[in-house]
Design a protein around this motif. Structure first.
Motif, PDB file in Angstrom:
ATOM      1  N   LEU A   1      45.415  56.754  76.476  1.00  0.00           N
ATOM      2  CA  LEU A   1      45.047  55.420  76.917  1.00  0.00           C
ATOM      3  C   LEU A   1      45.867  54.397  76.129  1.00  0.00           C
ATOM      4  N   VAL A   2      46.734  53.673  76.819  1.00  0.00           N
ATOM      5  CA  VAL A   2      47.608  52.700  76.167  1.00  0.00           C
ATOM      6  C   VAL A   2      47.373  51.316  76.772  1.00  0.00           C
ATOM      7  N   TRP A   3      47.882  50.283  76.088  1.00  0.00           N
ATOM      8  CA  TRP A   3      47.645  48.908  76.511  1.00  0.00           C
ATOM      9  C   TRP A   3      48.935  48.098  76.487  1.00  0.00           C
ATOM     10  N   THR A   4      49.120  47.276  77.498  1.00  0.00           N
ATOM     11  CA  THR A   4      50.148  46.245  77.455  1.00  0.00           C
ATOM     12  C   THR A   4      49.463  44.939  77.056  1.00  0.00           C
ATOM     13  N   HIS A   5      50.130  44.148  76.222  1.00  0.00           N
ATOM     14  CA  HIS A   5      49.603  42.884  75.694  1.00  0.00           C
ATOM     15  C   HIS A   5      48.221  43.054  75.050  1.00  0.00           C
ATOM     16  N   PRO A   6      48.052  44.036  74.164  1.00  0.00           N
ATOM     17  CA  PRO A   6      46.728  44.296  73.577  1.00  0.00           C
ATOM     18  C   PRO A   6      46.196  43.126  72.748  1.00  0.00           C
ATOM     19  N   GLN A   7      47.097  42.352  72.150  1.00  0.00           N
ATOM     20  CA  GLN A   7      46.666  41.242  71.302  1.00  0.00           C
ATOM     21  C   GLN A   7      45.910  40.177  72.099  1.00  0.00           C
ATOM     22  N   ALA A   8      46.121  40.130  73.398  1.00  0.00           N
ATOM     23  CA  ALA A   8      45.471  39.113  74.224  1.00  0.00           C
ATOM     24  C   ALA A   8      43.962  39.305  74.296  1.00  0.00           C
TER      25      ALA A   8
ATOM     26  N   ALA B   1      45.239  41.636  78.197  1.00  0.00           N
ATOM     27  CA  ALA B   1      45.492  43.051  77.912  1.00  0.00           C
ATOM     28  C   ALA B   1      45.197  43.887  79.149  1.00  0.00           C
ATOM     29  N   LYS B   2      46.032  44.880  79.399  1.00  0.00           N
ATOM     30  CA  LYS B   2      45.842  45.754  80.555  1.00  0.00           C
ATOM     31  C   LYS B   2      45.893  47.212  80.116  1.00  0.00           C
ATOM     32  N   ALA B   3      44.893  47.973  80.544  1.00  0.00           N
ATOM     33  CA  ALA B   3      44.775  49.386  80.141  1.00  0.00           C
ATOM     34  C   ALA B   3      45.488  50.292  81.130  1.00  0.00           C
ATOM     35  N   TRP B   4      46.148  51.308  80.573  1.00  0.00           N
ATOM     36  CA  TRP B   4      46.895  52.276  81.382  1.00  0.00           C
ATOM     37  C   TRP B   4      46.584  53.691  80.898  1.00  0.00           C
ATOM     38  N   LEU B   5      46.557  54.626  81.820  1.00  0.00           N
ATOM     39  CA  LEU B   5      46.482  56.034  81.446  1.00  0.00           C
ATOM     40  C   LEU B   5      47.895  56.602  81.503  1.00  0.00           C
ATOM     41  N   ALA B   6      48.451  56.915  80.338  1.00  0.00           N
ATOM     42  CA  ALA B   6      49.783  57.515  80.267  1.00  0.00           C
ATOM     43  C   ALA B   6      49.656  59.020  80.468  1.00  0.00           C
TER      44      ALA B   6
ATOM     45  N   GLU C   1      56.483  53.363  85.713  1.00  0.00           N
ATOM     46  CA  GLU C   1      57.009  53.373  84.351  1.00  0.00           C
ATOM     47  C   GLU C   1      56.476  52.146  83.607  1.00  0.00           C
ATOM     48  N   VAL C   2      55.919  52.375  82.418  1.00  0.00           N
ATOM     49  CA  VAL C   2      55.343  51.288  81.626  1.00  0.00           C
ATOM     50  C   VAL C   2      55.922  51.335  80.219  1.00  0.00           C
ATOM     51  N   ARG C   3      56.386  50.202  79.746  1.00  0.00           N
ATOM     52  CA  ARG C   3      56.914  50.115  78.379  1.00  0.00           C
ATOM     53  C   ARG C   3      55.841  49.526  77.473  1.00  0.00           C
ATOM     54  N   ILE C   4      55.583  50.218  76.363  1.00  0.00           N
ATOM     55  CA  ILE C   4      54.655  49.744  75.335  1.00  0.00           C
ATOM     56  C   ILE C   4      55.499  49.327  74.141  1.00  0.00           C
ATOM     57  N   ASP C   5      55.510  48.044  73.839  1.00  0.00           N
ATOM     58  CA  ASP C   5      56.418  47.532  72.804  1.00  0.00           C
ATOM     59  C   ASP C   5      56.054  47.990  71.397  1.00  0.00           C
ATOM     60  N   ASP C   6      54.774  48.075  71.103  1.00  0.00           N
ATOM     61  CA  ASP C   6      54.344  48.457  69.747  1.00  0.00           C
ATOM     62  C   ASP C   6      53.242  49.495  69.876  1.00  0.00           C
ATOM     63  N   ASP C   7      53.621  50.727  70.130  1.00  0.00           N
ATOM     64  CA  ASP C   7      52.654  51.795  70.365  1.00  0.00           C
ATOM     65  C   ASP C   7      51.871  52.108  69.084  1.00  0.00           C
ATOM     66  N   VAL C   8      50.544  52.121  69.198  1.00  0.00           N
ATOM     67  CA  VAL C   8      49.684  52.327  68.034  1.00  0.00           C
ATOM     68  C   VAL C   8      49.894  53.691  67.393  1.00  0.00           C
ATOM     69  N   SER C   9      50.077  54.718  68.196  1.00  0.00           N
ATOM     70  CA  SER C   9      50.192  56.074  67.661  1.00  0.00           C
ATOM     71  C   SER C   9      51.596  56.420  67.202  1.00  0.00           C
ATOM     72  N   TYR C  10      52.602  55.971  67.930  1.00  0.00           N
ATOM     73  CA  TYR C  10      53.977  56.320  67.584  1.00  0.00           C
ATOM     74  C   TYR C  10      54.668  55.277  66.698  1.00  0.00           C
ATOM     75  N   LYS C  11      54.030  54.110  66.533  1.00  0.00           N
ATOM     76  CA  LYS C  11      54.557  53.067  65.648  1.00  0.00           C
ATOM     77  C   LYS C  11      55.943  52.592  66.072  1.00  0.00           C
ATOM     78  N   ARG C  12      56.205  52.610  67.359  1.00  0.00           N
ATOM     79  CA  ARG C  12      57.476  52.119  67.885  1.00  0.00           C
ATOM     80  C   ARG C  12      57.325  51.896  69.385  1.00  0.00           C
ATOM     81  N   ALA C  13      58.357  51.409  70.010  1.00  0.00           N
ATOM     82  CA  ALA C  13      58.312  51.203  71.453  1.00  0.00           C
ATOM     83  C   ALA C  13      58.365  52.550  72.170  1.00  0.00           C
ATOM     84  N   MET C  14      57.564  52.677  73.223  1.00  0.00           N
ATOM     85  CA  MET C  14      57.528  53.908  74.014  1.00  0.00           C
ATOM     86  C   MET C  14      57.475  53.534  75.502  1.00  0.00           C
TER      87      MET C  14
END
Length: 269
Positions: free
Chosen positions: A129-136, A101-106, A45-58
């Motif tokens: 394809l989602v990322w945790t800490h993308p700003q890094a 930044a770390k890449a994940w396949l959701a 389970e991975v939490r994305i705080d600011d998802d680019v596509s959904y514009k919210r946490a997912m």
């Protein structure tokens, strides 16, 4: 007829595990089914705080991309192709990185589908394809492809599409050359140039006319920042590029590349 109705009802109630992801990584080719990926030993389970596509946490069931890219080296180049023709060009190094930044396949579970991306739109699944800490690592929105169907190892863009290259006499630190790098990262996923490119999503940016030929530079920059501010169109799909994604200096470099390529058009059949 009653037996047929019961059979169809039972069939429709089964989990829809038909989605598949194809990985073509040079000498190896593998097709993964949804159920296989959901049960992958690295899935979590991975939490994305600011998802680019959904514009919210997912929160997603996801696998580190590094676990799937067997045999890929940091200097390799990859392409993620979506169901709608979006083709993201991706350097392998960030996808393999375990720092920053770390890449994940959701993976979308058919029994627990993700929400739609908008009214009348599908979800970001089956693979995203989602990322945790993308700003890094300064990960751009174009590096978040959704509805991914295929990931392939490719030659570098300049090798595959020489008609996109700026004048080779230009120094590597030229604003035009830097703009070409930014074009690959932020534009090539949707657009072609001089008829070259793999995306089937957006229009060619040089043939028959380059946007610098019908937009003044200031208006073109405004359009990149907020497309709806110049052309209000509810069905438009181009996102705006904020200064967090594309700095003012980078936007100037991108425009310089486009202006340069307006002088290097090719003749298409």
């Amino acid at each position: 007829m009653k037996r047929l109705t019961i059979f169809i009802t039972a069939l429709l109630s089964l989990p829809a595990y038909a989605a598949q992801l194809t990985l073509e990584l040079g000498d190896t080719r593998r097709t993964w089914q949804t159920v296989e990926l959901l049960k992958h030993p690295a899935a979590q389970e991975v939490r994305i705080d600011d998802d680019v596509s959904y514009k919210r946490a997912m929160t997603y069931r996801a696998i580190p991309m590094a676990s799937l890219l067997e045999g890929i080296k940091p200097e390799d180049h990859l392409q993620a192709v979506a169901l709608d023709g979006f083709a993201a060009e991706l350097s392998a190094a960030p996808l393999l990185s375990q720092n920053g930044a770390k890449a994940w396949l959701a993976i979308e579970d058919p029994e627990h589908p993700w929400p739609a991306l908008g009214k009348g739109k599908p979800s970001a699944g089956p693979f995203y394809l989602v990322w945790t800490h993308p700003q890094a690592s300064h990960i751009s929105p174009e590096q978040w492809p959704f509805q991914v169907a295929r990931i392939t190892r490719q030659r570098a863009v300049a090798e595959r599409f020489p008609v996109m290259r700026p004048d080779p006499a230009l120094p590597v630190d030229s604003p035009i050359t830097q703009g070409f790098n930014l074009f690959q990262k932020n534009c090539l996923a949707c657009h072609r140039l001089n008829g070259a490119g793999d995306s089937q999503f957006g229009p060619d940016l040089n043939i028959p006319y380059n946007p610098t030929e019908y937009f003044g530079a200031d208006f073109l920059k405004r359009y990149v920042r907020d497309p709806q501010s110049l052309r209000h169109w509810p069905q438009a799909r181009m996102p705006g590029f904020s200064t967090r994604v594309l700095s003012e200096n980078e936007l100037d470099q991108l425009v310089s590349y486009l202006q340069h390529m307006a002088t290097r058009k090719v003749t298409l059949p």
